[in-house]
Write an enzyme that holds these catalytic residues in place. Structure first.
Site, PDB file in Angstrom:
ATOM      1  N   TYR A   1      92.284  46.837  -3.389  1.00 33.65           N
ATOM      2  CA  TYR A   1      92.321  47.062  -1.946  1.00 33.65           C
ATOM      3  C   TYR A   1      90.979  47.585  -1.442  1.00 33.65           C
ATOM      4  O   TYR A   1      90.483  47.153  -0.398  1.00 33.65           O
ATOM      5  CB  TYR A   1      93.438  48.055  -1.622  1.00 33.65           C
ATOM      6  CG  TYR A   1      93.740  48.207  -0.149  1.00 33.65           C
ATOM      7  CD1 TYR A   1      94.204  47.131   0.607  1.00 33.65           C
ATOM      8  CD2 TYR A   1      93.577  49.435   0.485  1.00 33.65           C
ATOM      9  CE1 TYR A   1      94.487  47.279   1.960  1.00 33.65           C
ATOM     10  CE2 TYR A   1      93.874  49.595   1.832  1.00 33.65           C
ATOM     11  CZ  TYR A   1      94.324  48.504   2.569  1.00 33.65           C
ATOM     12  OH  TYR A   1      94.603  48.651   3.902  1.00 33.65           O
TER      13      TYR A   1
ATOM     14  N   ASN B   1      94.442  40.745   9.916  1.00 34.39           N
ATOM     15  CA  ASN B   1      95.052  42.069   9.766  1.00 34.39           C
ATOM     16  C   ASN B   1      95.914  42.202   8.512  1.00 34.39           C
ATOM     17  O   ASN B   1      96.028  43.285   7.956  1.00 34.39           O
ATOM     18  CB  ASN B   1      95.896  42.370  11.002  1.00 34.39           C
ATOM     19  CG  ASN B   1      96.883  43.495  10.782  1.00 34.39           C
ATOM     20  OD1 ASN B   1      96.515  44.664  10.752  1.00 34.39           O
ATOM     21  ND2 ASN B   1      98.150  43.142  10.594  1.00 34.39           N
TER      22      ASN B   1
ATOM     23  N   ARG C   1     104.794  36.174   6.712  1.00 38.28           N
ATOM     24  CA  ARG C   1     105.470  35.446   5.633  1.00 38.28           C
ATOM     25  C   ARG C   1     106.970  35.265   5.847  1.00 38.28           C
ATOM     26  O   ARG C   1     107.589  34.412   5.234  1.00 38.28           O
ATOM     27  CB  ARG C   1     105.231  36.126   4.295  1.00 38.28           C
ATOM     28  CG  ARG C   1     105.833  37.511   4.144  1.00 38.28           C
ATOM     29  CD  ARG C   1     105.918  37.918   2.666  1.00 38.28           C
ATOM     30  NE  ARG C   1     104.624  37.880   2.032  1.00 38.28           N
ATOM     31  CZ  ARG C   1     103.847  38.947   1.851  1.00 38.28           C
ATOM     32  NH1 ARG C   1     104.239  40.118   2.323  1.00 38.28           N
ATOM     33  NH2 ARG C   1     102.700  38.851   1.229  1.00 38.28           N
TER      34      ARG C   1
ATOM     35  N   GLU D   1     102.703  32.100   4.015  1.00 36.75           N
ATOM     36  CA  GLU D   1     102.351  32.976   2.914  1.00 36.75           C
ATOM     37  C   GLU D   1     100.837  32.879   2.737  1.00 36.75           C
ATOM     38  O   GLU D   1     100.318  31.908   2.176  1.00 36.75           O
ATOM     39  CB  GLU D   1     103.073  32.556   1.636  1.00 36.75           C
ATOM     40  CG  GLU D   1     102.681  33.314   0.390  1.00 36.75           C
ATOM     41  CD  GLU D   1     102.665  34.815   0.574  1.00 36.75           C
ATOM     42  OE1 GLU D   1     101.565  35.397   0.545  1.00 36.75           O
ATOM     43  OE2 GLU D   1     103.755  35.396   0.747  1.00 36.75           O
TER      44      GLU D   1
ATOM     45  N   ASN E   1      97.974  47.908   0.617  1.00 37.68           N
ATOM     46  CA  ASN E   1      97.371  48.803  -0.366  1.00 37.68           C
ATOM     47  C   ASN E   1      98.260  48.790  -1.599  1.00 37.68           C
ATOM     48  O   ASN E   1      99.247  49.522  -1.694  1.00 37.68           O
ATOM     49  CB  ASN E   1      97.256  50.217   0.212  1.00 37.68           C
ATOM     50  CG  ASN E   1      96.383  51.109  -0.638  1.00 37.68           C
ATOM     51  OD1 ASN E   1      96.193  50.871  -1.823  1.00 37.68           O
ATOM     52  ND2 ASN E   1      95.854  52.159  -0.032  1.00 37.68           N
TER      53      ASN E   1
ATOM     54  N   GLU F   1      94.265  56.969   8.752  1.00 40.25           N
ATOM     55  CA  GLU F   1      95.657  57.395   8.601  1.00 40.25           C
ATOM     56  C   GLU F   1      96.436  56.982   9.842  1.00 40.25           C
ATOM     57  O   GLU F   1      96.362  57.643  10.885  1.00 40.25           O
ATOM     58  CB  GLU F   1      95.732  58.903   8.381  1.00 40.25           C
ATOM     59  CG  GLU F   1      94.917  59.427   7.201  1.00 40.25           C
ATOM     60  CD  GLU F   1      95.409  58.900   5.862  1.00 40.25           C
ATOM     61  OE1 GLU F   1      96.574  58.465   5.773  1.00 40.25           O
ATOM     62  OE2 GLU F   1      94.622  58.945   4.898  1.00 40.25           O
TER      63      GLU F   1
END
Length: 262
Positions: free
Chosen positions: A155, A91, A39, A64, A95, A187
């Site tokens: 999410y 991708n 963006r 965007e 979250n 993680e």
């Protein structure tokens, strides 16, 4: 191992930072052309400069992705620049903490736009070129779609959708020889993750608790470990792999976490 990615045109949404940048940088080292879609042009250019400084080839498209028209134009710009598309890495996402109890209709739908709907739109618009090149699609997903996390309904729903679309598209696109896979992240240390953890009252203690429960080596996954697996899945070295949901997470999702402290 030569992954045969030289001069392949790979679109990477959210490729300017974090996991997306790790993917872009890795495939560029394999001599593919990393088409970074994000963006902010300034962020895109910074990523391009880093990649080209190390001898890679990268290109930026400002978009965007919550806008359906912007998704369409981003694909058109890539085709105009290179005349082909060999791969798509979905991708981009965030979250965003839209929960059930404290969420609302507008925020939930916006979360789906941020995290899921552009996955469909980018694949839809890129598909004619992917059919020509017999390219493939790689969807980045998150553990939240399988494990839950709490207070992040938008999410989690988006990641469940990403996994489902991976299997659905793999079936639909068999007739074209297009492979579709997903890579699930648990993680992974990124600037976004670092920003989140620094908002907590006890960031160092929290990070230590998180890493203590990652079975393999009690550490976060790196963006380049994600990038390496993505590069393999994009390549013809994984030529009979489709419809798979792979976890690059140090065993976080599937291994008994008691192992981490054994």
């Amino acid at each position: 191992m030569d992954l045969n990615l030289k001069d392949k045109v790979i679109l990477i949404t959210g490729g300017a930072k974090g996991i997306g940048f790790g993917i872009a940088e890795t495939i560029a080292k394999e001599e593919a052309i990393a088409v970074i879609i994000g963006r902010k042009q300034a962020d895109n250019q910074k990523a391009i400069d880093l990649i080209t400084a190390s001898g890679g080839n990268a290109f930026g498209i400002e978009a965007e992705l919550t806008s359906s028209e912007a998704c369409k134009k981003a694909v058109e710009k890539a085709i105009a620049a290179f005349g082909r598309i060999d791969g798509l890495v979905n991708n981009a996402g965030l979250n965003d903490g839209v929960g059930l109890e404290n969420g609302n209709y507008e925020d939930f739908v916006q979360s789906l736009h941020r995290n899921l709907i552009h996955y469909y739109l980018m694949a839809h618009h890129a598909l004619p070129e992917l059919i020509k090149s017999k390219g493939n699609i790689l969807n980045i997903s998150s553990k939240t779609g399988e494990t839950g996390q709490g207070n992040t309904s938008g999410y989690a729903a988006s990641n469940g959708g990403r996994n489902a679309l991976t299997r659905e598209w793999a079936v639909e696109l068999l007739k074209y020889g297009i492979r579709v896979n997903a890579l699930v992240v648990a993680e992974c240390w990124t600037p976004q993750y670092e920003n989140w953890i620094t908002t907590l009252n006890n960031p160092e203690e929290t990070l230590a608790k998180i890493t203590a429960h990652i079975p393999l080596e009690n550490r976060m996954t790196t963006i380049h470990e994600i990038g390496n697996t993505v590069a393999f899945l994009l390549s013809d070295r994984s030529s009979h792999t489709t419809g798979q949901i792979l976890h690059v997470d140090g065993g976080y999702v599937h291994l008994d976490r008691a192992l981490a402290n054994a």
